[in-house]
Scaffold this motif. Structure first.
Motif, PDB file in Angstrom:
ATOM      1  N   PRO A   1     -11.800   5.945 -12.633  1.00 31.68           N
ATOM      2  CA  PRO A   1     -12.423   6.923 -12.143  1.00 31.68           C
ATOM      3  C   PRO A   1     -12.673   6.757 -10.483  1.00 31.68           C
ATOM      4  CG  PRO A   1     -13.413   6.190 -14.052  1.00 31.68           C
ATOM      5  CD  PRO A   1     -12.595   5.245 -13.588  1.00 31.68           C
ATOM      6  N   LEU A   2     -11.996   7.372  -9.785  1.00 32.83           N
ATOM      7  CA  LEU A   2     -12.168   6.966  -8.168  1.00 32.83           C
ATOM      8  C   LEU A   2     -12.951   8.207  -7.339  1.00 32.83           C
ATOM      9  CD1 LEU A   2      -8.342   6.365  -7.329  1.00 32.83           C
ATOM     10  CD2 LEU A   2     -10.169   4.773  -7.529  1.00 32.83           C
ATOM     11  N   GLU A   3     -13.561   7.689  -6.350  1.00 37.83           N
ATOM     12  CA  GLU A   3     -14.507   8.250  -5.659  1.00 37.83           C
ATOM     13  C   GLU A   3     -13.677   9.253  -4.805  1.00 37.83           C
ATOM     14  OE1 GLU A   3     -18.134   6.890  -3.273  1.00 37.83           O
ATOM     15  OE2 GLU A   3     -18.188   6.091  -5.059  1.00 37.83           O
ATOM     16  N   GLU A   4     -12.615   8.781  -4.224  1.00 37.61           N
ATOM     17  CA  GLU A   4     -11.605   9.378  -3.307  1.00 37.61           C
ATOM     18  C   GLU A   4     -10.415   9.479  -3.572  1.00 37.61           C
ATOM     19  OE1 GLU A   4     -13.383   9.751   0.750  1.00 37.61           O
ATOM     20  OE2 GLU A   4     -13.119   7.508   0.758  1.00 37.61           O
ATOM     21  N   VAL A   5      -9.809  10.727  -4.002  1.00 39.23           N
ATOM     22  CA  VAL A   5      -8.562  10.754  -4.141  1.00 39.23           C
ATOM     23  C   VAL A   5      -7.849  11.870  -3.266  1.00 39.23           C
ATOM     24  CG1 VAL A   5      -6.613  11.395  -5.877  1.00 39.23           C
ATOM     25  CG2 VAL A   5      -8.630  10.395  -6.609  1.00 39.23           C
ATOM     26  N   PHE A   6      -7.005  11.223  -2.195  1.00 38.71           N
ATOM     27  CA  PHE A   6      -6.344  12.191  -1.289  1.00 38.71           C
ATOM     28  C   PHE A   6      -5.189  12.551  -1.521  1.00 38.71           C
ATOM     29  CE2 PHE A   6      -9.851  10.643   1.415  1.00 38.71           C
ATOM     30  CZ  PHE A   6     -10.135  11.785   2.110  1.00 38.71           C
ATOM     31  N   ASP A   7      -4.099  11.816  -2.149  1.00 30.53           N
ATOM     32  CA  ASP A   7      -3.128  12.072  -2.121  1.00 30.53           C
ATOM     33  C   ASP A   7      -2.013  11.622  -3.418  1.00 30.53           C
ATOM     34  OD1 ASP A   7      -0.235  12.841  -1.876  1.00 30.53           O
ATOM     35  OD2 ASP A   7      -0.121  11.563  -0.089  1.00 30.53           O
ATOM     36  N   PRO A   8      -1.903  12.202  -4.517  1.00 36.33           N
ATOM     37  CA  PRO A   8      -1.265  11.444  -5.621  1.00 36.33           C
ATOM     38  C   PRO A   8       0.222  11.123  -5.557  1.00 36.33           C
ATOM     39  CG  PRO A   8      -2.305  13.299  -6.305  1.00 36.33           C
ATOM     40  CD  PRO A   8      -2.064  13.572  -4.765  1.00 36.33           C
ATOM     41  N   THR A   9       0.794  11.661  -4.328  1.00 34.84           N
ATOM     42  CA  THR A   9       2.177  11.383  -4.159  1.00 34.84           C
ATOM     43  C   THR A   9       2.524   9.991  -4.253  1.00 34.84           C
ATOM     44  OG1 THR A   9       2.458  13.077  -2.676  1.00 34.84           O
ATOM     45  CG2 THR A   9       4.291  11.814  -2.625  1.00 34.84           C
ATOM     46  N   GLY A  10       3.542   9.536  -5.142  1.00 35.80           N
ATOM     47  CA  GLY A  10       4.000   8.162  -4.871  1.00 35.80           C
ATOM     48  C   GLY A  10       3.046   7.198  -5.967  1.00 35.80           C
ATOM     49  N   ALA A  11       2.175   7.817  -6.716  1.00 31.99           N
ATOM     50  CA  ALA A  11       1.300   7.144  -7.660  1.00 31.99           C
ATOM     51  C   ALA A  11       2.112   6.472  -8.749  1.00 31.99           C
ATOM     52  CB  ALA A  11       0.112   7.979  -8.247  1.00 31.99           C
ATOM     53  N   GLY A  12       3.083   7.583  -9.312  1.00 35.83           N
ATOM     54  CA  GLY A  12       4.078   7.095 -10.369  1.00 35.83           C
ATOM     55  C   GLY A  12       4.855   5.939 -10.050  1.00 35.83           C
ATOM     56  N   ASP A  13       5.669   6.019  -8.695  1.00 35.98           N
ATOM     57  CA  ASP A  13       6.297   4.845  -8.259  1.00 35.98           C
ATOM     58  C   ASP A  13       5.438   3.557  -8.044  1.00 35.98           C
ATOM     59  OD1 ASP A  13       8.511   6.704  -7.988  1.00 35.98           O
ATOM     60  OD2 ASP A  13       7.323   7.486  -6.516  1.00 35.98           O
ATOM     61  N   THR A  14       4.549   3.714  -7.327  1.00 33.96           N
ATOM     62  CA  THR A  14       3.537   2.664  -7.210  1.00 33.96           C
ATOM     63  C   THR A  14       3.028   1.913  -8.529  1.00 33.96           C
ATOM     64  OG1 THR A  14       2.661   3.830  -5.359  1.00 33.96           O
ATOM     65  CG2 THR A  14       1.390   1.897  -6.168  1.00 33.96           C
ATOM     66  N   PHE A  15       2.910   2.822  -9.485  1.00 32.06           N
ATOM     67  CA  PHE A  15       2.610   2.221 -10.992  1.00 32.06           C
ATOM     68  C   PHE A  15       3.926   1.484 -11.391  1.00 32.06           C
ATOM     69  CE2 PHE A  15       3.277   2.291 -15.734  1.00 32.06           C
ATOM     70  CZ  PHE A  15       2.188   2.100 -16.001  1.00 32.06           C
ATOM     71  N   ALA A  16       4.955   2.015 -11.320  1.00 29.77           N
ATOM     72  CA  ALA A  16       6.436   1.511 -11.672  1.00 29.77           C
ATOM     73  C   ALA A  16       6.513   0.067 -10.851  1.00 29.77           C
ATOM     74  CB  ALA A  16       7.556   2.329 -11.612  1.00 29.77           C
ATOM     75  N   GLY A  17       5.989  -0.052  -9.732  1.00 33.28           N
ATOM     76  CA  GLY A  17       6.392  -1.198  -8.853  1.00 33.28           C
ATOM     77  C   GLY A  17       5.442  -2.208  -9.377  1.00 33.28           C
ATOM     78  N   GLY A  18       4.061  -1.919  -9.665  1.00 38.50           N
ATOM     79  CA  GLY A  18       3.215  -2.996 -10.151  1.00 38.50           C
ATOM     80  C   GLY A  18       3.738  -3.415 -11.665  1.00 38.50           C
ATOM     81  N   PHE A  19       4.121  -2.486 -12.473  1.00 38.94           N
ATOM     82  CA  PHE A  19       4.592  -2.867 -13.620  1.00 38.94           C
ATOM     83  C   PHE A  19       5.665  -3.899 -13.591  1.00 38.94           C
ATOM     84  CE2 PHE A  19       7.310  -2.454 -17.327  1.00 38.94           C
ATOM     85  CZ  PHE A  19       6.526  -2.354 -18.573  1.00 38.94           C
ATOM     86  N   ALA A  20       6.884  -3.373 -12.767  1.00 38.23           N
ATOM     87  CA  ALA A  20       8.097  -4.368 -12.716  1.00 38.23           C
ATOM     88  C   ALA A  20       7.904  -5.550 -12.089  1.00 38.23           C
ATOM     89  CB  ALA A  20       9.262  -3.480 -12.079  1.00 38.23           C
ATOM     90  N   GLY A  21       6.901  -5.677 -11.177  1.00 37.98           N
ATOM     91  CA  GLY A  21       6.579  -6.543 -10.288  1.00 37.98           C
ATOM     92  C   GLY A  21       5.938  -7.735 -10.934  1.00 37.98           C
ATOM     93  N   PHE A  22       4.923  -7.321 -12.069  1.00 42.95           N
ATOM     94  CA  PHE A  22       4.169  -8.091 -12.677  1.00 42.95           C
ATOM     95  C   PHE A  22       5.109  -8.825 -13.784  1.00 42.95           C
ATOM     96  CE2 PHE A  22       1.881  -9.364 -16.468  1.00 42.95           C
ATOM     97  CZ  PHE A  22       1.013 -10.369 -16.052  1.00 42.95           C
ATOM     98  N   ILE A  23       5.941  -8.031 -14.257  1.00 46.01           N
ATOM     99  CA  ILE A  23       7.069  -8.551 -15.302  1.00 46.01           C
ATOM    100  C   ILE A  23       7.861  -9.563 -14.734  1.00 46.01           C
ATOM    101  CG2 ILE A  23       8.742  -8.092 -17.004  1.00 46.01           C
ATOM    102  CD1 ILE A  23       6.184  -7.135 -18.229  1.00 46.01           C
ATOM    103  N   THR A  24       8.362  -9.208 -13.574  1.00 47.53           N
ATOM    104  CA  THR A  24       9.014 -10.097 -12.885  1.00 47.53           C
ATOM    105  C   THR A  24       8.487 -11.598 -12.570  1.00 47.53           C
ATOM    106  OG1 THR A  24      10.013  -8.267 -11.738  1.00 47.53           O
ATOM    107  CG2 THR A  24      10.754 -10.534 -10.572  1.00 47.53           C
ATOM    108  N   GLN A  25       7.529 -11.345 -12.052  1.00 48.21           N
ATOM    109  CA  GLN A  25       6.572 -12.660 -11.718  1.00 48.21           C
ATOM    110  C   GLN A  25       6.416 -13.666 -13.021  1.00 48.21           C
ATOM    111  OE1 GLN A  25       2.784 -12.825  -9.156  1.00 48.21           O
ATOM    112  NE2 GLN A  25       1.852 -12.855 -11.369  1.00 48.21           N
ATOM    113  N   SER A  26       5.714 -12.763 -14.143  1.00 44.61           N
ATOM    114  CA  SER A  26       5.473 -13.536 -15.223  1.00 44.61           C
ATOM    115  C   SER A  26       6.779 -13.818 -16.268  1.00 44.61           C
ATOM    116  CB  SER A  26       4.430 -12.959 -16.070  1.00 44.61           C
ATOM    117  OG  SER A  26       4.892 -11.636 -16.272  1.00 44.61           O
TER     118      SER A  26
END
Ligand code: AMP
Length: 307
Positions: A226-251
């Motif tokens: 739950p965030l105090e400030e949300v300005f722009d959700p654009t790219g949230a899905g892609d950022t999520f995917a990048g974090g998901f794939a990045g963590f799996i790649t590293q681990s």
């Protein structure tokens, strides 16, 4: 270091939210994925295309994060993909005002030679035939292939999307798109139907309501902070995917247990992305902030009921 190959649009975005408006800023699935994955210990490369109207400063921004852009083609005289979106007051729904494919229209991806053996392939939002062509070029079987897509491709390239889905391990998709793809309202039933279409793991993103990870009969839920400030959700899905794939790649661990952590990392990084317009927050984010917010995720979800 393990390698992550990223495919996805690179765009100019014009965004309007209840908090303001931007004109032609850096956007597209691939920059969000790449910036997000850059918080992990890995080598990454982007395969995509832009026109020669694309500013050098945006390319520099990607290389500054050690993202290999040798597979990012620049078409002489071509125009970069342009997307424009208008968010409603709840920020969970948006209208697409313009999708001008431009150079993306007849893009033939070329995977750089040194990424043809990537450990993880992140097929970001793009034409499913482009996503397939990238898989065709791999010289060794990736440990994990993750695919993200959107309603646009379901509307105009469904057979091609269904074909590429047979070749992937994980799909990340938002709730509305999961319903459209499966024809099921219940997300549990939708995930089961999507699983039958190919991917063993189904991640359903629910915007400010978090994300669900399905694997056979198992399900895991990651909240959105739950965030105090949300300005722009654009790219949230892609950022999520990048974090998901990045963590799996590293681990290097593709178990369901580890994917739970990947979903948390994805949610964590996405929670930053929405705090500013476009990629601004991700560009200025540092690792300490990422780690300290993980603690907030833990506190948000931990409880101790005796059974
Ligand atoms: P998201 O908010 O995660 O759905 O991603 C938004 C990003 O996707 C924007 O930066 C757009 O440039 C990009 N985008 C929008 N439509 C498309 C499309 N049809 N193909 C590829 N990328 C797109």
């Amino acid at each position: 270091m393990n390698k992550l190959l990223i495919v996805g649009s690179v765009a100019f975005d014009a965004i309007e939210t209840p908090f303001g408006k931007t004109d032609k800023i850096l956007g597209g699935a691939a920059p969000y994925i790449g910036l997000s994955a850059s918080f992990f210990n890995l080598q990454s490369a982007i395969v995509s295309v832009v026109g020669d109207d694309f500013p050098q400063e945006y390319l520099d921004l990607l290389t500054a994060r050690n993202i290999d852009i040798s597979g990012l083609e620049v078409v002489k005289g071509g125009k970069t993909f342009f997307w424009s979106g208008l968010y409603h007051n709840d920020l969970n729904s948006r209208d697409t005002l313009a999708t001008e494919l431009n150079v993306l229209g007849d893009f033939q991806p070329k995977v750089p030679q040194n990424f043809k053996n990537a450990d993880v392939v992140m097929l970001g939002n793009l034409h499913p035939l482009v996503q397939s062509s990238v898989l065709d070029q791999m010289e060794s079987k990736p440990k994990l292939v993750v695919l993200d897509t959107m309603n646009f491709w379901m509307d105009c390239a469904l057979p091609e999307l269904l074909d590429v889905m047979k070749r992937i391990d994980v799909i990340t998709i938002n709730d509305e798109e999961a319903r459209q793809l499966s024809g099921e309202y219940s997300l549990v039933k939708a995930a089961a139907k999507i699983h039958e279409m190919g991917p063993e793991y189904v991640v359903i993103k629910k915007g400010e309501h978090g994300a669900l990870l399905f694997h056979k009969k198992e399900v895991f839920f990651a909240p959105a902070l739950p965030l105090e400030e949300v300005f722009d959700p654009t790219g949230a899905g892609d950022t999520f995917a990048g974090g998901f794939a990045g963590f799996i790649t590293q681990s290097e661990n593709i178990s369901f247990e580890n994917m739970k952590n990947a979903v948390i990392y994805g949610s964590n990084l996405a929670s930053f992305s929405v705090e500013k317009f476009g990629t601004e927050r991700m560009v200025n984010l540092d690792k300490e902030e990422v780690v300290s917010r993980l603690q907030q995720f833990k506190s948000l979800t931990q409880f101790d009921i005796e059974l």
